[in-house]
Design an enzyme around this catalytic site. Structure first.
Site, PDB file in Angstrom:
ATOM      1  NE  ARG A  63     -13.717   2.349  48.803  1.00 56.54           N
ATOM      2  CZ  ARG A  63     -14.676   2.148  48.161  1.00 56.54           C
ATOM      3  NH1 ARG A  63     -14.228   3.627  47.032  1.00 56.54           N
ATOM      4  NH2 ARG A  63     -15.690   1.740  47.544  1.00 56.54           N
ATOM      5  CE1 TYR A 116      10.056  -0.676  54.626  1.00 60.94           C
ATOM      6  CE2 TYR A 116       8.496  -1.425  52.696  1.00 60.94           C
ATOM      7  CZ  TYR A 116       9.052  -1.923  54.195  1.00 60.94           C
ATOM      8  OH  TYR A 116       7.770  -2.060  54.544  1.00 60.94           O
ATOM      9  CG  ASP A 188       9.765   7.098  51.597  1.00 61.20           C
ATOM     10  OD1 ASP A 188       9.704   7.391  52.821  1.00 61.20           O
ATOM     11  OD2 ASP A 188       9.363   5.444  51.261  1.00 61.20           O
TER      12      ASP A 188
HETATM   13  C1  PLP Z   1       8.729   0.831  55.664  1.00 59.84           C
HETATM   14  C2  PLP Z   1       8.799   1.518  54.780  1.00 59.84           C
HETATM   15  C3  PLP Z   1       8.469   1.789  54.192  1.00 59.84           C
HETATM   16  C4  PLP Z   1       6.726   1.084  53.826  1.00 59.84           C
HETATM   17  O1  PLP Z   1       6.135   1.503  54.631  1.00 59.84           O
HETATM   18  P1  PLP Z   1       4.392   0.139  55.272  1.00 59.84           P
HETATM   19  O2  PLP Z   1       3.602   1.411  56.472  1.00 59.84           O
HETATM   20  O3  PLP Z   1       5.468  -0.906  56.192  1.00 59.84           O
HETATM   21  O4  PLP Z   1       3.876  -0.257  54.176  1.00 59.84           O
HETATM   22  C5  PLP Z   1       9.010   2.529  53.066  1.00 59.84           C
HETATM   23  N1  PLP Z   1       9.344   3.230  52.831  1.00 59.84           N
HETATM   24  C6  PLP Z   1      10.498   3.231  54.070  1.00 59.84           C
HETATM   25  C7  PLP Z   1      11.616   3.886  53.768  1.00 59.84           C
HETATM   26  C8  PLP Z   1      10.076   2.411  55.049  1.00 59.84           C
HETATM   27  O5  PLP Z   1      10.916   2.292  56.741  1.00 59.84           O
END
Ligand code: PLP
Length: 402
Positions: A63, A116, A188
């Site tokens: 983990r 998102y 992000d």
């Molecule tokens: C898809 C996405 C997420 C979430 O990611 P997962 O891998 O589906 O949990 C977060 N931020 C952005 C910009 C995304 O496109």
């Protein structure tokens, strides 16, 4: 503030292929072995004890880490120009593990208004149940950030370009305002990828990814990552991952990601070339009311995008002149492109954010956050441009002339 390592050591693809792995120490095996194990045996109780105490390096339980995952993490840190990285089971796993590691009741977060869908739910609905105040502002307007930030602000969080409507946020300018107030910046970088932009080099403290998208590139797994300073990443690993989410990435998915990342630069260059060419063909098409692509001069942040990004990415958003009805006809008429959420795959994907990825926004929230009901999102794939644009154009004609 400590500076994180410059990524400009060797070329991007060289690092994407070689960083963090030496075949010579693994019987010459060109690819890293996939370590399929839940636990690790110790030579002695003393060794186990010192590993658990963090006094000597080494693994204790999967983990917290795995050697295949460790190669991936070293590679990710290098590509993003960060000190350290943590790979986890999904993008939402990355975002929640990071934030749970540091926030307390009474803290505040300032986030951009377009996120998102599940990130929006976690920040807006999840964290508020635990006494964390989240303010959503338009981070393309820096005065809104200055007005919302307070001494209690722990993090400023945003995507750039934003999912789904492709607004572009000035990473360096936001980082400066945030740091002046003692807040840390999380970007992000899922849409950008480290090939298009490296937020840490522009002043961000953390980068998060949904590696499900471009970093994997093949639509065959879910994964996420956090990149930042080593001491912060240790906290995210031992608190956010180990205790608070348990969002562990499997060794096999780590291996698939290492495989995908080898071709990241080649794939991104093709995604970007295809998207720019397609965006230029769609701009001015009678069926298209508005088009949002940061590589078009008509985009409000074209100058910023040109400065901040290597190229303009593979995502296009469209508002059809015929509104929602035309959008549905367009999406039901594509033949080569697939109707699917997610993005960054070899296949071109079209989706409708208001009913799919962003359906957890209320109508008023969507309105306020710039995600209209007529918005259609295209994740431009790696197909030959002629085939792809023929498909999109025939579907637009059908949508327009119905
Ligand atoms: C898809 C996405 C997420 C979430 O990611 P997962 O891998 O589906 O949990 C977060 N931020 C952005 C910009 C995304 O496109």
């Amino acid at each position: 503030m400590k500076t994180q390592r410059s990524s400009r050591l060797r070329g991007f693809s060289t690092r994407a292929i070689h960083e963090g792995y030496d075949p010579g120490s693994h019987h010459g095996s060109l690819n890293p072995p996939v370590y399929l194990n839940a636990t690790y045996s110790f030579d002695s109780i003393a060794q186990g004890q010192s590993r658990f105490a963090g006094e000597t390096p080494g693994y204790v339980y999967a983990r917290v880490g795995n050697p295949t995952q460790a190669v991936l993490e070293q590679r990710l840190a290098s590509l993003e120009g960060g000190e350290a990285a943590l790979a986890v089971a999904s993008g939402i796993g990355a975002i929640t593990a990071l934030i749970w590691s540091f926030v307390r009741s009474g803290d505040e977060i300032v986030a951009d208004k377009t996120l998102y869908g599940c990130t929006f739910s976690f920040l807006g609905q999840g964290l508020s149940r635990f006494g964390v105040t989240v303010r959503f502002v338009d981070l393309t307007v820096l005065e809104e950030l200055a007005a919302a930030i307070t001494p209690a602000t722990q993090f400023v969080f945003f995507e750039t370009p934003t999912n789904p409507n492709m607004r572009v946020i000035d990473i360096a300018a936001v980082a400066k305002i945030a740091h002046d107030q003692g807040a840390r910046v999380i970007v992000d970088n899922t849409y950008g990828t480290p090939w298009l932009q490296r937020p840490i080099e522009l002043g961000a403290d953390f980068v998060v990814h949904s590696m499900t998208k471009y970093l994997s590139g093949h639509g065959d797994l879910l994964a996420g990552a956090v990149i930042g300073l080593a001491e912060d990443l240790l906290a995210v690993r031992t608190v956010g991952l180990k205790d608070m989410t348990g969002a562990v990435l499997s060794a096999f998915d780590s291996f698939l990601l290492l495989r995908g990342i080898k071709t990241l630069e080649l794939r991104m260059a093709r995604h970007c070339d295809n998207a720019l060419a397609l965006a230029r063909q769609l701009e001015g098409h009678p069926a298209v009311g508005s088009i949002y692509y940061p590589g078009l001069q008509s985009h409000p942040q074209f100058a910023l995008a040109s400065r901040q990004m290597t190229a303009f990415g593979g995502m296009i958003a469209l508002e059809l002149a015929g509104g929602y009805e035309a959008g549905v006809r367009f999406m039901d008429s594509v033949k080569l492109a697939q109707r699917a959420v997610s993005l960054g795959d070899a296949e071109t994907l079209v989706q409708h954010p208001a009913s799919m990825t962003h359906n957890n926004y209320t109508e008023e929230e969507r309105e306020a956050h710039g995600i209209s009901f007529g918005l259609v999102r295209i994740s431009v794939g790696l197909e030959n441009l002629e085939d792809l644009s023929a498909d999109i154009l025939q579907a637009l004609d059908l949508a327009h002339n119905a």
